[in-house]
Scaffold this active site. Structure first.
Site, PDB file in Angstrom:
ATOM      1  N   ASP A 174      69.597   9.493  78.424  1.00  0.00           N
ATOM      2  CA  ASP A 174      69.609  10.525  77.388  1.00  0.00           C
ATOM      3  C   ASP A 174      69.526   9.944  75.982  1.00  0.00           C
ATOM      4  O   ASP A 174      69.821   8.772  75.755  1.00  0.00           O
ATOM      5  CB  ASP A 174      70.851  11.413  77.519  1.00  0.00           C
ATOM      6  CG  ASP A 174      72.149  10.615  77.485  1.00  0.00           C
ATOM      7  OD1 ASP A 174      72.174   9.469  77.984  1.00  0.00           O
ATOM      8  OD2 ASP A 174      73.153  11.127  76.953  1.00  0.00           O
TER       9      ASP A 174
ATOM     10  N   GLU B 185      74.959  10.525  79.294  1.00  0.00           N
ATOM     11  CA  GLU B 185      75.980   9.522  78.987  1.00  0.00           C
ATOM     12  C   GLU B 185      76.654   9.785  77.651  1.00  0.00           C
ATOM     13  O   GLU B 185      77.839   9.490  77.478  1.00  0.00           O
ATOM     14  CB  GLU B 185      75.355   8.120  78.992  1.00  0.00           C
ATOM     15  CG  GLU B 185      76.370   6.984  78.974  1.00  0.00           C
ATOM     16  CD  GLU B 185      76.947   6.664  77.608  1.00  0.00           C
ATOM     17  OE1 GLU B 185      78.105   6.214  77.524  1.00  0.00           O
ATOM     18  OE2 GLU B 185      76.232   6.865  76.585  1.00  0.00           O
TER      19      GLU B 185
ATOM     20  N   HIS C 188      73.455   4.010  67.331  1.00  0.00           N
ATOM     21  CA  HIS C 188      73.675   5.357  66.799  1.00  0.00           C
ATOM     22  C   HIS C 188      73.291   5.480  65.325  1.00  0.00           C
ATOM     23  O   HIS C 188      73.539   6.515  64.709  1.00  0.00           O
ATOM     24  CB  HIS C 188      75.123   5.824  67.008  1.00  0.00           C
ATOM     25  CG  HIS C 188      75.480   6.051  68.444  1.00  0.00           C
ATOM     26  ND1 HIS C 188      76.409   7.003  68.833  1.00  0.00           N
ATOM     27  CD2 HIS C 188      75.052   5.476  69.592  1.00  0.00           C
ATOM     28  CE1 HIS C 188      76.528   6.983  70.157  1.00  0.00           C
ATOM     29  NE2 HIS C 188      75.709   6.060  70.632  1.00  0.00           N
TER      30      HIS C 188
END
Length: 391
Positions: A71, A129, A357
């Protein structure tokens, strides 16, 4: 086209079309197509979009599972790569596109060698996840991903921008932290800013409360343990001259040990009660258990270390500190022995690497060969070890 070139091509295609957790339908279809083209049988229907590939070796032996998460994240990409995300507000900012592609590359190599090794390999393509506390590992297991074949050991590989290409990070025990979430709603009494004595200022209470929260780690958790409390959002108030009657806080707690986690949670409950009494307010407190700490099995971490050293050279296995970031792989490790390790992917010539991220996160594709070869060799080493034990 070599396997590594194929992996790069797949990775770039996935990067252009990121899908969030629970929505990975096209990603799942691409995985299935790649497995079909390679002649690798598979099963679907695990946590909606999860896929389980199965490679049978040439003789009886143990079962090794390999996991990749599939994902993406709700992040607007800000890189300058030619294959940047074509989906507004979504990005593979944690390397799951690379994980998926490298597991496929590992599968291609193992498929070519299947007559030469004992046992079987399970290829676990896991969705969701990034969505703690639900995740995808537990739903996959609940959907029976390991009902037919129970792994003797499971391995996971994650790209890591703080390590250069050619290095592998692995520890015997703690790799990543437990990631829990918390929220507080502090309810006071509103009023005019000029008459604070008639209200219960939720903003003032919030300021004191946040400071008190930080004392839990510094004064209650064993200094030899690790814990982090972070308040990430604060929302409250109406206007500059109005006393706020309510403030909402949301944050996270990160720990490695159950002991530290228990201490943090208990002290928070005590603080809430104390502040309610001292400031005459009401505080709604919610603590949600997320992913467990990712704790490696020492013997399998050792196998990763030794195999990587043989594959890449002894200097490629530096000492690394654990991370407080959370990882759904922890739920597999609670049920199955195994190891989670980091694959160096730093961008060359850049002093400050963009973190996972980050909207500018960059995966150095030079790490693809290292990742595929390492995971392939770790798998073969584990199968040999399991066969030796059985015999």
């Amino acid at each position: 086209m070599t396997i590594y070139e194929r992996v790069k091509e797949v990775r770039r295609a996935l990067h252009e079309q990121p899908e969030l957790g629970g929505e990975e339908w096209e990603t799942s279809k691409r995985i299935q197509d790649e497995l079909t083209n390679a002649g690798i049988p598979f099963k679907t229907g695990f946590a909606k979009t999860g896929v389980l590939g199965i490679i049978e070796g040439g003789s009886e032996g143990g079962t090794v599972a390999l996991r990749a998460d599939i994902d993406a994240l709700p992040i607007l990409e800000k890189t300058d790569v030619e294959f940047k995300s074509k989906v507004d507000g979504k990005m593979h900012a944690c390397g799951h596109d690379a994980h998926t592609a490298m597991l496929l590359g590992t599968a291609f190599k193992l498929q070519e060698k299947k007559s030469e090794f004992p046992g079987r390999v399970l290829l676990v393509f896991q969705p969701n996840e990034e969505t703690s506390p639900i995740g995808g590992a537990r739903p996959m297991m609940e959907d029976g991903v390991f009902d037919e074949y129970k792994p003797d050991v499971i391995f996971g590989q994650h790209v890591w921008p703080s390590l250069p290409v050619g290095q592998i990070g692995v520890r015997d025990k703690e790799m990543m932290g437990a990631s829990d979430t918390l929220s507080f709603t502090i309810k006071g009494v509103g009023g005019h800013a000029s008459m604070p004595h008639l209200g219960k200022d939720a903003v003032v209470v919030t300021a004191e409360f946040i400071s008190a929260l930080q004392s839990i780690v510094s004064r209650n958790v064993n200094p030899l343990e690790s814990a982090v409390i972070t308040i990430g959002t604060i929302n409250g108030g109406y206007r500059y001259n109005v006393i706020a009657d309510q403030v909402e806080l949301k944050g996270t707690v990160r720990t490695y040990s159950q002991e530290a986690k228990k201490t943090v949670k208990q002290r928070m409950e005590n603080l809430v009660k104390g502040f309610e009494t001292a400031y005459e307010v009401e505080i709604d407190f919610k603590y949600v258990d997320g992913y467990d700490a990712t704790i490696n099995t020492p013997e399998w971490a050792k196998l990763v270390r030794e195999t990587a050293a043989e594959t890449l050279g002894g200097e490629s296995i530096p000492e690394v500190e654990p991370s407080m970031a959370g990882e759904d792989f922890s739920r597999f490790l609670k049920e199955i022995p195994g190891a989670f390790y980091w694959l160096g992917c730093a961008r060359e010539g850049v002093d400050i690497q963009k973190a996972l991220h980050d909207p500018e996160f960059y995966f150095n594709e030079d790490a693809i060969k290292v990742g595929v070869d390492t995971m392939t060799n770790v798998t073969l080493s584990a199968l040999q070890k399991l066969t030796a034990v059985d015999s």
